[in-house]
Design a protein around this motif. Structure first.
Motif, short mmCIF file in Angstrom:
data_model
loop_
_atom_site.label_atom_id
_atom_site.label_comp_id
_atom_site.label_asym_id
_atom_site.label_seq_id
_atom_site.Cartn_x
_atom_site.Cartn_y
_atom_site.Cartn_z
N LEU A 1 81.13 26.70 33.33
CA LEU A 1 80.65 25.55 34.06
C LEU A 1 80.76 25.90 35.61
O LEU A 1 81.94 26.64 36.06
CB LEU A 1 81.06 24.25 33.46
CG LEU A 1 80.73 24.20 32.23
CD1 LEU A 1 81.28 22.83 31.55
CD2 LEU A 1 79.19 23.78 32.03
N ASN A 2 80.21 25.21 36.39
CA ASN A 2 80.62 25.26 37.84
C ASN A 2 80.54 26.42 38.51
O ASN A 2 81.74 26.74 39.20
CB ASN A 2 81.81 24.28 37.94
CG ASN A 2 81.73 22.94 37.60
OD1 ASN A 2 80.71 22.19 37.85
ND2 ASN A 2 82.84 22.42 36.87
N SER A 3 79.73 27.46 38.06
CA SER A 3 79.99 28.79 38.55
C SER A 3 79.10 29.31 39.37
O SER A 3 79.00 30.43 39.94
CB SER A 3 79.58 29.52 37.24
OG SER A 3 78.24 29.42 36.92
N GLN A 4 78.12 28.39 40.08
CA GLN A 4 77.46 28.77 41.20
C GLN A 4 78.25 29.16 42.37
O GLN A 4 79.13 28.88 42.79
CB GLN A 4 76.58 27.68 41.80
CG GLN A 4 75.49 27.90 42.72
CD GLN A 4 74.52 26.93 43.20
OE1 GLN A 4 74.27 26.13 42.12
NE2 GLN A 4 74.12 26.67 44.36
N ILE A 5 77.66 30.27 42.91
CA ILE A 5 78.44 30.96 44.18
C ILE A 5 77.45 30.46 45.45
O ILE A 5 76.56 30.99 45.65
CB ILE A 5 78.41 32.47 44.22
CG1 ILE A 5 79.19 33.05 43.02
CG2 ILE A 5 79.19 33.19 45.29
CD1 ILE A 5 78.95 34.54 42.79
N PRO A 6 78.21 29.64 46.24
CA PRO A 6 77.26 29.11 47.33
C PRO A 6 77.34 30.29 48.38
O PRO A 6 77.97 31.00 48.56
CB PRO A 6 78.05 28.10 47.78
CG PRO A 6 79.51 28.44 47.55
CD PRO A 6 79.47 28.94 45.91
N ASP A 7 76.03 30.13 49.04
CA ASP A 7 75.96 31.19 50.30
C ASP A 7 75.92 32.51 49.92
O ASP A 7 76.38 33.49 50.59
CB ASP A 7 76.65 30.91 51.50
CG ASP A 7 76.74 29.48 52.05
OD1 ASP A 7 75.73 28.73 51.94
OD2 ASP A 7 77.89 28.79 52.16
N SER A 8 75.43 32.88 48.82
CA SER A 8 75.39 34.14 48.17
C SER A 8 74.32 34.88 49.18
O SER A 8 73.33 34.39 49.56
CB SER A 8 74.91 34.38 46.65
OG SER A 8 74.77 35.78 46.26
N ARG A 9 74.42 36.33 49.37
CA ARG A 9 73.57 36.99 49.97
C ARG A 9 72.57 38.25 49.17
O ARG A 9 72.06 38.92 49.65
CB ARG A 9 74.29 37.93 50.99
CG ARG A 9 75.22 37.09 52.19
CD ARG A 9 75.80 37.79 53.23
NE ARG A 9 76.54 36.78 54.03
CZ ARG A 9 77.27 37.29 55.06
NH1 ARG A 9 77.56 38.55 55.39
NH2 ARG A 9 77.83 36.59 55.84
N LEU A 10 72.65 37.99 47.94
CA LEU A 10 71.92 38.70 47.09
C LEU A 10 70.51 38.92 47.40
O LEU A 10 69.88 38.19 47.34
CB LEU A 10 72.30 38.39 45.51
CG LEU A 10 71.90 39.40 44.47
CD1 LEU A 10 73.01 40.47 44.41
CD2 LEU A 10 71.83 38.72 43.16
N LYS A 11 70.10 40.19 47.40
CA LYS A 11 68.75 40.70 47.84
C LYS A 11 68.06 41.22 46.66
O LYS A 11 66.92 40.79 46.21
CB LYS A 11 68.54 41.50 48.91
CG LYS A 11 69.23 40.99 50.23
CD LYS A 11 69.09 41.94 51.35
CE LYS A 11 69.50 41.36 52.68
NZ LYS A 11 69.40 42.49 53.96
N PHE A 12 68.63 42.04 45.89
CA PHE A 12 67.89 42.85 44.74
C PHE A 12 69.03 42.62 43.57
O PHE A 12 70.19 43.07 43.59
CB PHE A 12 68.04 44.27 45.30
CG PHE A 12 67.59 45.09 44.10
CD1 PHE A 12 66.10 45.06 43.76
CD2 PHE A 12 68.45 46.00 43.24
CE1 PHE A 12 65.56 45.84 42.85
CE2 PHE A 12 67.80 46.53 42.40
CZ PHE A 12 66.54 46.80 41.90
N LEU A 13 68.42 42.42 42.50
CA LEU A 13 69.01 42.09 41.01
C LEU A 13 68.29 42.86 39.93
O LEU A 13 66.99 42.92 39.98
CB LEU A 13 69.14 40.66 40.53
CG LEU A 13 69.70 40.42 39.14
CD1 LEU A 13 71.07 40.72 39.16
CD2 LEU A 13 69.13 39.13 38.85
N LEU A 14 69.05 43.97 39.35
CA LEU A 14 68.36 44.80 38.15
C LEU A 14 69.39 44.60 36.95
O LEU A 14 70.54 44.62 37.07
CB LEU A 14 68.60 46.23 38.53
CG LEU A 14 68.15 47.17 37.54
CD1 LEU A 14 66.92 47.12 37.23
CD2 LEU A 14 68.36 48.63 37.96
#
Length: 848
Positions: free
Chosen positions: A725-738
């Motif tokens: 729970l409460n695991s969101q990472i605010p202001d993430s810069r992720l562009k590509f996910l594999l």
């Protein structure tokens, strides 16, 4: 021809001479005045280099003068880099030495006084040599051209291998080939159709157009594409064919014996009507072809093999009695001009420049109807509207030169001459590899950076950003082929004539050692050995900057000699070698910036002296499955940007890794004993993280790497992805996910919502329990690419996915129910995706 790379080299060196490290070192050594004079002399020489490069083909004396300059500048760069090495060494000692006498001893310089005297002597010697060659410049009547005005292009890149709209004048040929493939055979079940023509005609492009045609898809349930080139060794060809066919069990055929490969291939082909393309065949031995043909002829009516080759004799040898070779001709004058205009202008802009069009018609005539020549020259003139530049191409003397045996096209050489100077050494680097080598941008960028080829990045730019710009420039000028951009990386090849051009211009500085070229030139700086038995036949040149060992190399004597002799080495590639350890004196290679041991399955240990390499930017230990632990003191590698690890140690040295503040990419593969990562540490500058086949890995604190731009997770079945729970990472810069082969994945992790405004590419493969894509996916406004393969439980897309107005590419394969619902026009969910530019539903995933 390597003298044509000098201007960029001189410009880079002048920039280094102005650095703070060199300034401080010269003052400390009492040679500041000599260094300033050397710098002024170098600037004088640089001013005439561009003119000299253009005129050197007319004068052997001028070519020799440029070679002398190259030697002096190379020695000067070694001294400059030595100053920077010393500054890094002092930084480590000052940072860590105060806490540990052992660290001070580990990094101690042998004798500071001797070092000062030696460096001062070398600077004075180089100053005198520079002054001598500078005085000779007046002998050649050279003009001062102090700035390279050749600019880069800006063109939109595409995802596809071949865009049919970019192919001109081949529709008739395409229809003819399709007709030959679709007609019934008369004698036997297997029919072979060769496409024959000289290099640069577009044989491969034509074959790709045919291969991707809908009628061919419908006629041949099994399609396979193999690039053969010079390698027609049976086992290797069998592996390539099997790798191009569907492989539902994900078998690795590289370890199979030839007999196993034959049996497996016949089982794959049995009962299937197939089309096999054998691209770029050079083998003239009938016995080898007959051997392969016997294996793949499985007695199914209508099977076809399409061959592309330059040789009429090869075509006659391979074609079956019922088929004729298809002779591909040159483009007509009209089609050639249309292709040139399409390459040289934005749509419609040609009407604004009638004078340029007239010059263009004359240039096209000189290209002789060869599409590669037309396209490459047209691309080199893209966005240029100066009439003199066009006339320079039209009237250049190179058109009158006799082509050599390799068939270097004058058009290609002219296109190369138009490249900005800093791109030329990057292009020459490709000469170190065989034809049809597949390159990755991520790997190329690291090596280019290590060799000092890349311009200094601007603020918020990385080396891979700069490398991508250079590759886009080479692609826009038609130097690259098979370019595939998947978001996190890109792959590409060189056309074989373009590869010939690279060999031609790089000769003398970049060389491949093989049976046809067993000895290197005296002053070569970049060497690649292709066969183990050639190692040790000659002393490696002391000025070597780059060294590539062949696979399965195990010549310890040569490796020891290399390390002891080539103290200015920047790049050492020992991938897939059979070495169990490295020489302990490797720590003396203080200029080394790139060390790759990937796939060296016998490597058991690394000497701790590796950690003396403060200049090291890349350390690749991926696939070193017997490596017991990382060397002690790895935290001292303060310049390290890229680290790939395979190790059997259970405890990841997080404290030491956390001190690597320059680290940008980190990849773990088969670290089977590691259970958790990044607890109690931060890697704020890390941009790319890869987790591959880490069987025991359970938890990763993604909060520690919150500035990630690329995340790749594959075959980590125990990894907890949701983070609770409460695991969101605010202001993430992720562009590509594999995400690959993660049976625990049922939906996307909620913490990805932190990258709503940055994510542009998602690829999900073999996640067999994926059931849904969350509705918040529809709010990822920057998403451009979404690809999902083999997730059979996924039956629907988010309701509001049409809100993704920037989504340009959607691929869904191996999801039976979802594929039905997404069928064009009549599918229940077609309306959700009808706005997307490119939609591919069903079929096999593109192979990279």
């Amino acid at each position: 021809m390597a003298e044509s790379l000098l201007f960029a080299f001189a410009e880079s060196l002048l920039g280094k001479l102005a650095s703070r490290a060199v300034e401080e070192a010269s003052l400390a050594l009492g040679v500041h005045g000599e260094l300033q004079q050397m710098k002024a002399t170098m600037a004088l020489i640089k001013g005439v280099l561009l003119d000299a490069e253009q005129k050197m083909a007319q004068s052997s004396a001028l070519s020799e003068w440029l070679r002398q300059i190259k030697h002096v500048l190379s020695d000067a760069e070694d001294i400059v880099d030595d100053f920077e090495c010393e500054a890094l060494r002092k930084h480590v000692v000052n940072t860590n030495g105060s806490c540990s006498r052992k660290v001070r001893r580990f990094f101690s310089s042998s004798n500071p006084l001797v070092y000062r005297l030696r460096m001062a002597h070398q600077i004075k010697d180089i100053k005198q040599r520079l002054e001598k060659v500078a005085a000779d410049r007046n002998l050649f009547g050279l003009q001062i051209i102090d700035r390279d005005t050749r600019a880069v292009h800006v063109r939109e890149m595409t995802y596809s291998h071949v865009n049919p709209s970019n192919v001109i004048g081949r529709e008739h040929d395409k229809q003819k080939i399709i007709k030959l493939l679709l007609q019934d055979g008369h004698h036997g079940s297997l029919s072979v159709i060769p496409i024959v023509g000289m290099g640069g005609l577009g044989k491969t492009t034509l074959a790709k157009l045919v291969f991707n045609e809908t009628s061919i898809e419908e006629c041949f349930p099994l399609k396979m594409w193999v690039c053969v080139s010079n390698d027609f060794e049976l086992r290797n060809v069998l592996v390539k064919i099997l790798n191009s066919a569907p492989n539902p069990t994900k078998e690795n055929f590289n370890n199979y014996e030839t007999e196993q490969l034959q049996n497996h291939l016949r089982n794959t082909l049995r009962g299937q009507k197939f089309l096999l393309v054998l691209d770029d065949v050079w083998n003239e031995e009938r016995a080898r072809w007959d051997e392969l043909k016997e294996i793949i002829d499985v007695d199914v009516e209508g099977c076809k093999i399409l061959v592309t080759t330059r040789s009429h004799s090869i075509a006659d040898m391979m074609r079956t009695k019922s088929s004729n070779s298809y002779l591909l001709g040159c483009l007509s004058g009209e089609d050639s001009f249309s292709l040139f205009v399409k390459s040289a202008f934005e749509d419609g802009d040609e009407k604004k420049h009638p004078q340029l069009l007239e010059i263009g018609k004359e240039i096209v005539k000189k290209c002789g109807g060869l599409p590669l020549a037309v396209r490459t020259l047209g691309s080199s003139l893209f966005s240029r509207v100066d009439k003199k530049e066009w006339e320079f191409i039209r009237d250049n003397e190179i058109w009158n030169l006799r082509q050599n045996d390799k068939g270097i096209l004058p058009a290609l050489k002219l296109s190369y001459d138009q490249l900005p100077s800093y791109i030329k050494p990057c292009f020459a680097f490709f000469s170190l590899f065989p034809e049809d080598t597949k390159f990755l941008c991520s790997t190329v960028s690291k090596v280019w950076g290590a060799l000092g080829f890349l311009p200094t990045p601007k603020e918020n730019e990385s080396t891979i950003d700069i490398a991508s710009q250079i590759l886009n420039e080479l692609l826009s000028r038609s130097f690259l082929s098979d370019y595939i951009d998947v978001g996190g990386d890109c792959s590409f090849k060189l056309h074989d004539l373009v590869h010939d051009l690279a060999l031609y211009i790089a000769k003398g500085e970049f060389e491949m050692i093989n049976p046809l070229n067993p000895k290197s030139s005296e002053y070569v700086q970049h060497l690649a050995f292709m066969e183990c038995n050639l190692l040790g036949q000659a002393l490696p040149p002391t000025g070597l900057r780059y060294m590539y060992f062949p696979k399965e190399a195990n010549n310890e004597a040569f490796l020891n000699l290399l390390v002891a002799r080539c103290k200015y080495l920047r790049v050492l590639v020992l991938g897939f070698s059979d070495y169990e350890s490295l020489p302990r004196c490797i720590g003396k290679l203080k200029h080394l910036r790139y060390l790759s041991l990937s796939g060296s399955e016998k490597l058991k240990e690394l000497p701790d002296s590796v950690c003396k390499l403060q200049n090291l930017q890349t350390l690749n230990l991926r696939g070193c499955i017997k490596l017991q632990q990382l060397p002690k003191g790895i935290g001292n590698l303060i310049s390290l940007r890229h680290l790939a690890i395979t190790t059997s140690q259970p405890d990841f040295p997080e404290k030491e890794i956390a001190s690597l503040t320059s680290l940008e990419t980190l990849h773990f593969q088969k670290c089977d004993k590691v259970e958790s990562l990044f607890k109690g540490m931060q890697l704020p500058n890390l941009k790319s993280l890869g987790l591959d086949e880490c069987d025991s890995l359970k938890s990763v604190s993604f909060h520690a790497v919150r500035n990630l731009e690329v995340l790749m997770i594959s075959k980590c079945s125990k990894l907890e992805l949701s983070m609770g729970l409460n695991s969101q990472i605010p202001d993430s810069r992720l562009k590509f996910l594999l995400l690959i082969d993660l049976p625990q994945l049922v939906t996307l992790p909620p913490w990805l919502q932190g990258s709503l405004n940055t994510s542009h590419s998602f690829c999900i493969i073999d996640c067999v329990n994926l059931q849904e894509l969350p509705e918040w996916l529809s709010t990822m406004v920057c998403l451009k690419l979404l690809s999902i393969e083999n997730s059979p439980k996924l039956c629907s897309l988010p309701e509001n996915i049409h809100h993704l107005t920037n989504l340009e590419y959607l691929r869904i394969a191996g999801c039976p129910e979802l594929c039905k619902r997404l069928q064009a026009e009549d599918g229940q969910e077609w309306h959700k995706i009808s706005h997307i530019k490119k939609v591919i539903v069903g079929g096999e995933l593109e192979k990279f």
